[in-house]
Design an enzyme around this catalytic site. Structure first.
Site, PDB file in Angstrom:
ATOM      1  N   LYS A   1      -8.622  -1.792  -3.346  1.00  0.00           N
ATOM      2  CA  LYS A   1      -8.308  -2.495  -2.160  1.00  0.00           C
ATOM      3  C   LYS A   1      -9.302  -2.858  -1.316  1.00  0.00           C
ATOM      4  O   LYS A   1      -9.152  -3.499  -0.257  1.00  0.00           O
ATOM      5  CB  LYS A   1      -7.106  -1.515  -1.546  1.00  0.00           C
ATOM      6  CG  LYS A   1      -6.001  -1.206  -2.487  1.00  0.00           C
ATOM      7  CD  LYS A   1      -4.846  -2.303  -2.726  1.00  0.00           C
ATOM      8  CE  LYS A   1      -3.691  -1.855  -3.268  1.00  0.00           C
ATOM      9  NZ  LYS A   1      -3.790  -1.280  -4.794  1.00  0.00           N
TER      10      LYS A   1
HETATM   11  C1  LIG Z   1      -3.342  -1.679  -5.741  1.00  0.00           C
HETATM   12  C2  LIG Z   1      -3.845  -1.121  -6.970  1.00  0.00           C
HETATM   13  C3  LIG Z   1      -3.504  -1.766  -8.198  1.00  0.00           C
HETATM   14  C4  LIG Z   1      -2.558  -2.813  -8.500  1.00  0.00           C
HETATM   15  O1  LIG Z   1      -2.880  -4.001  -7.881  1.00  0.00           O
HETATM   16  P1  LIG Z   1      -1.705  -5.100  -7.681  1.00  0.00           P
HETATM   17  O2  LIG Z   1      -2.479  -6.060  -6.654  1.00  0.00           O
HETATM   18  O3  LIG Z   1      -0.898  -4.262  -6.685  1.00  0.00           O
HETATM   19  O4  LIG Z   1      -1.274  -5.501  -8.896  1.00  0.00           O
HETATM   20  C5  LIG Z   1      -4.218  -1.134  -9.185  1.00  0.00           C
HETATM   21  N1  LIG Z   1      -5.003   0.055  -9.252  1.00  0.00           N
HETATM   22  C6  LIG Z   1      -5.313   0.615  -8.046  1.00  0.00           C
HETATM   23  C7  LIG Z   1      -5.998   1.699  -8.129  1.00  0.00           C
HETATM   24  C8  LIG Z   1      -4.656   0.034  -7.177  1.00  0.00           C
HETATM   25  O5  LIG Z   1      -5.027   0.832  -5.875  1.00  0.00           O
END
Ligand SMILES: *Cc1c(COP(=O)(O)O)cnc(C)c1O
Length: 479
Positions: A116
């Site tokens: 993120k």
């Molecule tokens: C948010 C997240 C994902 C998934 O990403 P999306 O864009 O929601 O599909 C996968 N792994 C981690 C550790 C995340 O924080």
């Protein structure tokens, strides 16, 4: 100048700045660019030696006019956003020793140790830049499955153009993730622990969507969102697909496969758009945990909602993958009438069925699979034992997916697995996978340890009272 329109087709085109500051489109759809820029083979070749931030500048320049953000300012925003990453390459790549032509790109070297951070730092720096120019303030509301909240909280510290509200479902995220939010020392960042959420973060999304749908309220409180519905996140996430591709291939044009642990489909939506722009990706591997909404859609053509199951990879415990709509919009040839109908079906009946022609388009170049916790833990342990590399549970879902789809992947094509979190955010799962009480050094991180010696600051409320409680807090916070 690129304009932005809604997937539901119900709003007049807006400029880039409005799309970013609004978050949601006013008709309840998602903002998308009116035209998707194309990238030629020559352009890819010219970019092949660029470092991550220079490449990001080139790609974002295709979406942002220099009259909106000057070249110089865009470069500075990017530099500031990625100076917080701990690795000189920003997104380092690790070649697996135990599987041929397989690489792991670590998207978790940012300040809060998850993928993120890749888009959030930049998005909030850009929001702050726009707001300062307009001399305005916003309340940013973030609903989190555990990683978005810390990233948004960190990226908001001491930005006096915004108050950021981090809503998380108590009990659905790890202690480490919770602490990352509650130990932030900044009077514009507010952690809100929500108790008794039956469906985890999806419940919070509902309340947030309801608040945004109330136009009068949203205007009065100046609400905005940096959840993955915000175009800025998806746009920024297209960059790491180009970057990973350029680092991996010997020759521009050579196809690769990319495996992604998926929840709300924000990351993969960006990947799919990168492919639409011209990036040679043969197969995307959509890796779900047992919450297999996306896998069902890709493998059967039926997009359906089921009850949430708590898993070892909690950041992808999602039953409504919101960015999938954005992807469907493009794959149906921008058919907003159909998107409205499917969204309606999904909302009222819990299921949307794709017709044969659209299903063909949607599933083209996508493989998918649903991975159990047991399989996830086995992969973590196996990779740690064979080559001393420690995956977090989400990254392990992607790697396991590659193992399981082996038969359907052409042998001579390179595979890039996106690793989305640092294992130190999930110590209990790592202990379980490695069958030990003592965490290896690679499962620890100094920032996680430091947070243990800090005070918690948080507001608590029950799910049923979230909306009034939050409104009251927003109105009184700086009195
Ligand atoms: C948010 C997240 C994902 C998934 O990403 P999306 O864009 O929601 O599909 C996968 N792994 C981690 C550790 C995340 O924080």
């Amino acid at each position: 100048m690129i304009k932005y329109i809604s997937t539901k087709g119900g709003v007049a085109p807006v400029d880039f700045e409005t799309a970013i500051l609004d978050g949601f489109a006013a008709d309840g759809g998602l903002y998308v660019p009116e035209v998707l820029p194309k990238v030629s083979k020559e352009q890819l070749t010219a970019w092949s030696e660029l470092n991550y931030t220079d490449l990001a500048f080139e790609i974002l320049s295709l979406f942002i006019d220099s009259s909106t953000i000057s070249e110089e300012d865009l470069k500075q925003l990017l530099k500031d956003s990625f100076s917080t990453f701990e690795h000189p390459d920003i997104l380092p790549i690790y070649p697996l020793k135990s599987r041929n032509k397989t690489y792991i790109m670590e998207l978790f070297r940012g300040p809060t140790l998850s993928f993120k951070d890749v888009a959030m730092g930049f998005l909030l720096n850009m929001v702050d830049y726009f707001l300062k120019r307009k001399k305005e303030r916003l309340n940013i509301v973030v609903a989190t499955t555990g990683d978005t909240g810390p990233a948004a909280g960190f990226a908001s510290i001491n930005k006096n153009s915004i108050d950021t509200w981090l809503l998380y479902p108590r009990g659905f995220i790890t202690e480490e993730q919770e602490r990352q939010m509650t130990t932030i020392e900044a009077n514009n960042v507010h952690a809100v622990g929500v108790e008794d959420c039956p469906d985890g973060a999806d419940d919070l999304d509902l309340v947030v969507a309801e608040m945004f749908a109330d136009k009068k309220l949203a205007n009065e409180l100046k609400l905005s969102s940096v959840n993955s519905i915000n175009w800025g996140r998806v746009m920024m996430q297209t960059v790491h697909y180009f970057y990973g591709y350029l680092r991996l291939v010997n020759q521009i044009g050579e196809p690769i496969h990319i495996a992604v642990p998926s929840g709300a489909f924000g990351n993969l939506c960006a990947g799919a758009l990168a492919r639409e722009m011209g990036l040679p990706v043969e197969q995307f591997i959509c890796a779900n945990n047992q919450n297999a909404c996306l896998h069902r859609a890709f493998s059967t053509g039926i997009f359906s909602k089921k009850d949430i199951l708590q898993s070892a990879s909690c950041a992808i415990d999602i039953v409504v993958p919101y960015n999938f709509w954005r992807y469907l919009y493009f794959m149906t040839g921008r058919n907003s009438t159909l998107i409205r109908q499917w969204m309606d079906d999904f909302k009222t009946k819990g299921v949307a069925k794709f017709d044969a022609i659209n299903y063909q388009q949607i599933s083209h170049g996508f493989l998918s699979v649903s991975i159990s916790d047991e399989e996830t833990l086995t992969t973590i342990q196996a990779l740690y034992e064979t080559e001393n590399y420690l995956l977090d549970p989400h990254s392990a879902v992607a790697v396991t997916a590659v193992y399981q789809l082996e038969q359907q992947l052409s042998e001579n094509i390179k595979v890039l697995c996106l690793a989305t979190a640092h294992p130190s955010k999930f110590p209990a799962i790592i202990q379980k996978a490695l069958l030990t009480d003592t965490l290896p050094h690679s499962a620890q991180h100094s920032s996680i340890e430091t947070a243990k010696n800090r005070c918690h600051h948080l507001r608590l409320c029950h799910y049923g009272n979230l909306k009034p409680a939050l409104l009251h807090a927003m109105k009184t916070v700086h009195q």
